[in-house]
Write a protein that holds these residues in place. Structure first.
Motif, PDB file in Angstrom:
ATOM      1  N   ILE A  27       5.246  12.932   2.649  1.00  0.00           N
ATOM      2  CA  ILE A  27       5.075  14.085   1.777  1.00  0.00           C
ATOM      3  C   ILE A  27       6.429  14.637   1.342  1.00  0.00           C
ATOM      4  CG2 ILE A  27       4.952  16.036   3.418  1.00  0.00           C
ATOM      5  CD1 ILE A  27       2.418  15.251   0.664  1.00  0.00           C
ATOM      6  N   ASN A  28       7.434  14.554   2.218  1.00  0.00           N
ATOM      7  CA  ASN A  28       8.765  15.031   1.849  1.00  0.00           C
ATOM      8  C   ASN A  28       9.399  14.154   0.783  1.00  0.00           C
ATOM      9  OD1 ASN A  28       8.500  17.125   3.565  1.00  0.00           O
ATOM     10  ND2 ASN A  28       9.968  16.406   5.080  1.00  0.00           N
ATOM     11  N   ILE A  29       9.077  12.864   0.818  1.00  0.00           N
ATOM     12  CA  ILE A  29       9.577  11.977  -0.234  1.00  0.00           C
ATOM     13  C   ILE A  29       8.979  12.390  -1.578  1.00  0.00           C
ATOM     14  CG2 ILE A  29       9.475   9.613  -1.107  1.00  0.00           C
ATOM     15  CD1 ILE A  29       9.779   8.660   1.743  1.00  0.00           C
ATOM     16  N   VAL A  30       7.670  12.714  -1.551  1.00  0.00           N
ATOM     17  CA  VAL A  30       7.023  13.164  -2.787  1.00  0.00           C
ATOM     18  C   VAL A  30       7.695  14.442  -3.296  1.00  0.00           C
ATOM     19  CG1 VAL A  30       4.866  14.044  -3.765  1.00  0.00           C
ATOM     20  CG2 VAL A  30       4.826  12.092  -2.212  1.00  0.00           C
ATOM     21  N   ILE A  31       7.981  15.361  -2.378  1.00  0.00           N
ATOM     22  CA  ILE A  31       8.636  16.617  -2.772  1.00  0.00           C
ATOM     23  C   ILE A  31      10.008  16.339  -3.368  1.00  0.00           C
ATOM     24  CG2 ILE A  31       9.633  18.777  -1.886  1.00  0.00           C
ATOM     25  CD1 ILE A  31       7.377  18.808   0.190  1.00  0.00           C
ATOM     26  N   ALA A  32      10.777  15.476  -2.704  1.00  0.00           N
ATOM     27  CA  ALA A  32      12.135  15.181  -3.172  1.00  0.00           C
ATOM     28  C   ALA A  32      12.104  14.532  -4.557  1.00  0.00           C
ATOM     29  CB  ALA A  32      12.848  14.288  -2.177  1.00  0.00           C
ATOM     30  N   VAL A  33      11.181  13.572  -4.748  1.00  0.00           N
ATOM     31  CA  VAL A  33      11.094  12.890  -6.042  1.00  0.00           C
ATOM     32  C   VAL A  33      10.699  13.891  -7.127  1.00  0.00           C
ATOM     33  CG1 VAL A  33       9.814  11.184  -7.378  1.00  0.00           C
ATOM     34  CG2 VAL A  33      10.613  10.621  -5.089  1.00  0.00           C
ATOM     35  N   THR A  34       9.734  14.761  -6.809  1.00  0.00           N
ATOM     36  CA  THR A  34       9.306  15.765  -7.774  1.00  0.00           C
ATOM     37  C   THR A  34      10.484  16.642  -8.187  1.00  0.00           C
ATOM     38  OG1 THR A  34       7.156  15.807  -6.717  1.00  0.00           O
ATOM     39  CG2 THR A  34       7.674  17.636  -8.185  1.00  0.00           C
ATOM     40  N   PHE A  35      11.210  17.120  -7.187  1.00  0.00           N
ATOM     41  CA  PHE A  35      12.339  17.998  -7.431  1.00  0.00           C
ATOM     42  C   PHE A  35      13.402  17.320  -8.294  1.00  0.00           C
ATOM     43  CE2 PHE A  35      16.332  20.074  -6.193  1.00  0.00           C
ATOM     44  CZ  PHE A  35      15.996  21.388  -6.402  1.00  0.00           C
ATOM     45  N   ALA A  36      13.665  16.050  -7.999  1.00  0.00           N
ATOM     46  CA  ALA A  36      14.755  15.365  -8.688  1.00  0.00           C
ATOM     47  C   ALA A  36      14.337  14.837 -10.066  1.00  0.00           C
ATOM     48  CB  ALA A  36      15.284  14.222  -7.828  1.00  0.00           C
ATOM     49  N   SER A  37      13.043  14.532 -10.256  1.00  0.00           N
ATOM     50  CA  SER A  37      12.621  13.913 -11.522  1.00  0.00           C
ATOM     51  C   SER A  37      12.099  14.908 -12.540  1.00  0.00           C
ATOM     52  CB  SER A  37      11.526  12.871 -11.280  1.00  0.00           C
ATOM     53  OG  SER A  37      11.850  12.062 -10.209  1.00  0.00           O
ATOM     54  N   ALA A  38      11.557  16.025 -12.073  1.00  0.00           N
ATOM     55  CA  ALA A  38      10.942  16.980 -13.004  1.00  0.00           C
ATOM     56  C   ALA A  38      11.911  17.429 -14.102  1.00  0.00           C
ATOM     57  CB  ALA A  38      10.379  18.172 -12.234  1.00  0.00           C
TER      58      ALA A  38
ATOM     59  N   ARG B 143       0.829  -1.214   0.000  1.00  0.00           N
ATOM     60  CA  ARG B 143       0.000   0.000   0.000  1.00  0.00           C
ATOM     61  C   ARG B 143       0.856   1.254   0.000  1.00  0.00           C
ATOM     62  NH1 ARG B 143      -5.192  -0.757   3.981  1.00  0.00           N
ATOM     63  NH2 ARG B 143      -6.333  -2.061   2.521  1.00  0.00           N
ATOM     64  N   GLN B 144       1.900   1.244   0.833  1.00  0.00           N
ATOM     65  CA  GLN B 144       2.785   2.420   0.900  1.00  0.00           C
ATOM     66  C   GLN B 144       3.384   2.689  -0.465  1.00  0.00           C
ATOM     67  OE1 GLN B 144       3.313   4.043   3.688  1.00  0.00           O
ATOM     68  NE2 GLN B 144       2.854   2.662   5.379  1.00  0.00           N
ATOM     69  N   VAL B 145       3.944   1.625  -1.068  1.00  0.00           N
ATOM     70  CA  VAL B 145       4.623   1.787  -2.362  1.00  0.00           C
ATOM     71  C   VAL B 145       3.642   2.283  -3.412  1.00  0.00           C
ATOM     72  CG1 VAL B 145       6.006   0.646  -4.094  1.00  0.00           C
ATOM     73  CG2 VAL B 145       6.141  -0.090  -1.748  1.00  0.00           C
ATOM     74  N   LEU B 146       2.478   1.618  -3.490  1.00  0.00           N
ATOM     75  CA  LEU B 146       1.538   1.938  -4.563  1.00  0.00           C
ATOM     76  C   LEU B 146       0.760   3.218  -4.286  1.00  0.00           C
ATOM     77  CD1 LEU B 146       0.345  -1.603  -5.554  1.00  0.00           C
ATOM     78  CD2 LEU B 146       1.691  -0.013  -6.913  1.00  0.00           C
ATOM     79  N   LEU B 147       0.940   3.792  -3.102  1.00  0.00           N
ATOM     80  CA  LEU B 147       0.369   5.108  -2.862  1.00  0.00           C
ATOM     81  C   LEU B 147       1.387   6.186  -3.229  1.00  0.00           C
ATOM     82  CD1 LEU B 147      -1.707   7.122  -1.672  1.00  0.00           C
ATOM     83  CD2 LEU B 147      -0.579   6.803   0.527  1.00  0.00           C
ATOM     84  N   TYR B 148       2.600   6.068  -2.657  1.00  0.00           N
ATOM     85  CA  TYR B 148       3.571   7.144  -2.807  1.00  0.00           C
ATOM     86  C   TYR B 148       4.237   7.172  -4.175  1.00  0.00           C
ATOM     87  CZ  TYR B 148       2.956   8.442   2.018  1.00  0.00           C
ATOM     88  OH  TYR B 148       2.408   8.877   3.180  1.00  0.00           O
ATOM     89  N   ALA B 149       4.507   6.011  -4.765  1.00  0.00           N
ATOM     90  CA  ALA B 149       5.213   6.023  -6.058  1.00  0.00           C
ATOM     91  C   ALA B 149       4.383   6.702  -7.153  1.00  0.00           C
ATOM     92  CB  ALA B 149       5.628   4.617  -6.466  1.00  0.00           C
ATOM     93  N   PRO B 150       3.102   6.308  -7.348  1.00  0.00           N
ATOM     94  CA  PRO B 150       2.322   7.002  -8.378  1.00  0.00           C
ATOM     95  C   PRO B 150       2.101   8.471  -8.042  1.00  0.00           C
ATOM     96  CG  PRO B 150       1.289   4.922  -7.814  1.00  0.00           C
ATOM     97  CD  PRO B 150       2.355   5.167  -6.796  1.00  0.00           C
ATOM     98  N   LEU B 151       1.898   8.770  -6.766  1.00  0.00           N
ATOM     99  CA  LEU B 151       1.671  10.162  -6.362  1.00  0.00           C
ATOM    100  C   LEU B 151       2.892  11.009  -6.692  1.00  0.00           C
ATOM    101  CD1 LEU B 151      -0.292  12.058  -4.848  1.00  0.00           C
ATOM    102  CD2 LEU B 151       0.983  11.551  -2.768  1.00  0.00           C
ATOM    103  N   ALA B 152       4.080  10.501  -6.327  1.00  0.00           N
ATOM    104  CA  ALA B 152       5.316  11.252  -6.574  1.00  0.00           C
ATOM    105  C   ALA B 152       5.557  11.400  -8.075  1.00  0.00           C
ATOM    106  CB  ALA B 152       6.494  10.552  -5.905  1.00  0.00           C
ATOM    107  N   THR B 153       5.314  10.317  -8.830  1.00  0.00           N
ATOM    108  CA  THR B 153       5.520  10.388 -10.276  1.00  0.00           C
ATOM    109  C   THR B 153       4.566  11.400 -10.896  1.00  0.00           C
ATOM    110  OG1 THR B 153       5.991   8.040 -10.143  1.00  0.00           O
ATOM    111  CG2 THR B 153       5.806   8.968 -12.332  1.00  0.00           C
ATOM    112  N   PHE B 154       3.313  11.376 -10.433  1.00  0.00           N
ATOM    113  CA  PHE B 154       2.322  12.316 -10.951  1.00  0.00           C
ATOM    114  C   PHE B 154       2.760  13.757 -10.682  1.00  0.00           C
ATOM    115  CE2 PHE B 154      -1.398  15.013 -10.328  1.00  0.00           C
ATOM    116  CZ  PHE B 154      -2.003  14.883 -11.550  1.00  0.00           C
ATOM    117  N   CYS B 155       3.219  14.018  -9.465  1.00  0.00           N
ATOM    118  CA  CYS B 155       3.654  15.378  -9.126  1.00  0.00           C
ATOM    119  C   CYS B 155       4.836  15.793 -10.000  1.00  0.00           C
ATOM    120  CB  CYS B 155       4.049  15.472  -7.655  1.00  0.00           C
ATOM    121  SG  CYS B 155       2.648  15.379  -6.550  1.00  0.00           S
ATOM    122  N   ALA B 156       5.767  14.856 -10.218  1.00  0.00           N
ATOM    123  CA  ALA B 156       6.929  15.177 -11.051  1.00  0.00           C
ATOM    124  C   ALA B 156       6.482  15.546 -12.460  1.00  0.00           C
ATOM    125  CB  ALA B 156       7.894  13.994 -11.090  1.00  0.00           C
TER     126      ALA B 156
END
Lengths: 295, 315
Positions: free
Chosen positions: A160-171, A97-110
């Motif tokens: 949420i910080n992981i999402v921010i970090a992924v967005t910052f690094a992948s965008a 659940r953690q993986v499939l929540l945060y990974a798509p969310l972070a990718t979407f934000c990026a």
């Protein structure tokens, strides 16, 4: 009313076309295997409460071998228990659940950040392109994990910080891809037609250019999802991920790695879980690319 | 060509400057925070004030940045809070250890990746090609932090139990340098990295095999081996050169995970330790070194690609 309906040429709805496009994946067995793995994990995450034999944080007999009997003598720990006696199978199930929540969310934000940047850089060119490309180059010059470690160490570890970090690094990477596609697409006739009609720039970018760039972007999104899953797992593994006690695959591996020479099963199963999910996305991406190149 | 090199190096210096500015602002803009991290949380305001005054932290920001960059260029990053020695003193041996690890990983990953890529790309669509393609997808899907425990379980747990031979599970090198302890970390890095090189080489090789000059060479009756060696390879290996150079950037990430898992005393574990302990001068130094390596290899890749590709070199 009816006259108008007749004069409009018949066009399938966007949803139907999307479904038909997605159905092409059936032609690639590699893609189908990938899709099957993803669907499997999605179902596991969705029905975690039903399929997990134990609550994820309930403790029992510690370091039980796979197939061992639980405290009450009748329940079975199919994959054994970890150093605190928690059922490994249940923790893997809930960890999905953690993986499939945060990974798509972070990718979407990026993508939400990277796509507009790429559209602007590729369509406007000139100074906008120079500035955006330079920013992207600077961020991309960091080895990815170094960037993640510095960001997380500065702003702290949380979902949420992981999402921010992924967005910052992948965008920036997404921006580069979109920019490249736009540089090609902006010289098409339908873009010139739209410009002649006097359509505003945002409309040309969003309605004329972006939908035509979707093919490579969907493949990239699949690959990127797999990579974000690895990233989130790596952060959990390095102790920079989601806070305990909730199960997280990367964290499960790091917690049990010191016992690897005595009870290897405790680390092996989360390793297999995360690798299989990443494999699913990579295979799907490969299948999609194969199918999209065919026609 | 010289102008091109000069321009690339100029971009590299500019990137480094911007990165250093970002790092500096991120970590040192809050003066009070610096004092707390260096002196510890249990110090009085007065102590912090004195320390900040002594080290020139009340000077204007541009001056502080200029001084910091000036010191960084000559390798003076200050004193590590955690190790209580100058940063450069711990950094250099750690960089050397990582260079050893990275060199072997890159060597094997490149050799395996190039070989598989070439034989797969030679006959696009063949059974061998599909096997290599799918195989490299599988290996690149197993992240380092998963393959490290898996390989450890195999070589440290199951093999010693069954055939009585195995590998050491840590690479701390506590009793001097030991080649055997290097095997598992290198194996983990190679397993994750070779697939990408193989796929890129395959794509490049397949593209070359479709060109007219290869068809001509085959049709005029040259032996197949000669066509591959003399005509195809030299053109097909230009793109993988760039890929391998850029792979160093990715390798640096993998190195952090592997060094952490195997307790290898290298640059990656140092960076991680510095970050977890908020050792800011050490973080700054490590990050600058990492970015320098990444940017330098990128620049080398660009220059090398231009040099290797005659179509660009002579235009």
């Amino acid at each position: 009313m009816t006259e108008e309906a007749i004069s409009v040429p018949h066009r399938e709805s966007a949803l139907l076309r999307l479904v038909k496009g997605a159905a092409l994946i059936r032609e690639s067995w590699v893609g189908m295997v990938g899709l099957a793995i993803i669907v499997f994990w999605a179902l596991v995450a969705l029905f975690a409460d039903v399929v997990a034999p134990f609550p994820p944080n309930a403790t029992g007999i510690p370091m039980l071998a796979p197939g061992g009997a639980g405290l009450d003598g009748t329940s079975v720990h199919w994959l054994g228990t970890d150093q605190l006696g928690r059922d490994i199978l249940s923790r893997i199930i809930f960890g999905s659940r953690q993986v499939l929540l945060y990974a798509p969310l972070a990718t979407f934000c990026a993508y939400a950040v990277g796509v507009p940047m790429g559209l602007a850089a590729g369509y406007r060119r000139g100074i906008t392109d120079e500035v955006l490309s330079f920013i992207a180059n600077v961020i991309l010059s960091f080895p990815v994990l170094v960037l993640y470690i510095i960001i997380i160490a500065t702003i702290g570890a949380s979902g949420i910080n992981i999402v921010i970090a992924v967005t910052f690094a992948s965008a920036p990477g997404i921006m580069r891809i979109v920019r490249g596609l736009v540089l090609d697409l902006r010289n098409r006739e339908y873009v010139f037609a739209a410009e002649t009609r006097g359509e505003p720039a945002w409309r040309i970018m969003m309605i004329e250019i972006l939908p035509n760039a979707r093919g490579p972007l969907i493949v990239d999104a699949c690959l990127r999802l797999g990579y974000v899953i690895i990233t989130i797992g790596t952060l959990g593994f390095l102790g920079l991920g989601l806070p305990p006690p909730d199960p997280d695959w990367g964290k499960m591996i790091t917690e049990t790695r010191q016992f690897i020479t005595i009870f290897p099963h405790m680390a092996i199963f989360p390793c297999i879980a995360i690798s299989s999910l990443v494999l699913g996305f990579n295979l799907l991406a490969d299948g999609l690319r194969e199918v999209s190149l065919r026609d | 060509m010289l102008i091109f090199i000069a321009r690339r190096i100029g971009t590299m210096v500019l990137t480094m400057l911007v990165v250093s500015l970002i790092l500096f602002l991120l970590l040192e803009i809050n003066v009070e925070g610096v004092a707390i991290k260096v002196l510890g949380a249990f110090t009085s305001d007065q102590q912090r004030e004195i320390w900040l005054e002594e080290n020139g932290y009340f000077d204007p920001l541009p001056l502080r940045y200029a001084r910091w960059v000036g010191n960084a260029v000559v390798g003076d990053f200050g004193e590590s809070v955690r190790f209580k020695v100058p940063v450069s003193e711990i950094l250099l041996p750690r960089i050397w250890s990582t260079a050893v690890l990275g060199f072997w990983a890159l060597l094997f990953a490149s050799a395996i990746g190039l070989f598989l890529g070439v034989i797969a790309g030679m006959r696009e669509g063949s059974k061998l090609d599909r096997t290599v393609s799918v195989g490299s997808i599988v290996t690149t899907s197993v992240p380092e932090f998963a393959s490290a425990p898996l390989l450890s379980a195999l070589f440290v747990f199951y093999l010693p139990q069954t055939i009585g031979w195995g590998l050491p599970g840590t690479s701390s090198m506590s009793s001097g340098f030991d080649w055997v302890q290097l095997i598992l970390p290198v194996m983990v890095l190679v397993l994750y990295d070779f697939g990408y090189i193989a796929r890129m080489t395959r794509a490049s090789m397949a593209e070359v095999m479709m060109t007219h000059y290869i068809r001509t060479a085959v049709l005029k009756g040259l032996p197949y081996g000669t066509v591959i060696r003399k005509h195809a390879l030299r053109n097909a290996l230009i793109a993988p050169f760039t890929v391998i150079m850029l792979q160093i950037n990715w390798l640096l990430s993998g190195v952090i995970v592997v060094e952490f898992f195997f307790a290898y005393k290298g640059f990656g574990s140092l960076l991680l330790e510095a970050s977890l302990n908020q050792d800011i001068f050490l973080i700054e130094a490590c990050a600058m070194v990492a970015v320098f390596v990444a940017v330098a290899t990128q620049t080398l890749a660009d220059i090398g690609y231009t040099y290797l590709n005659p179509r660009i070199r002579f235009s």
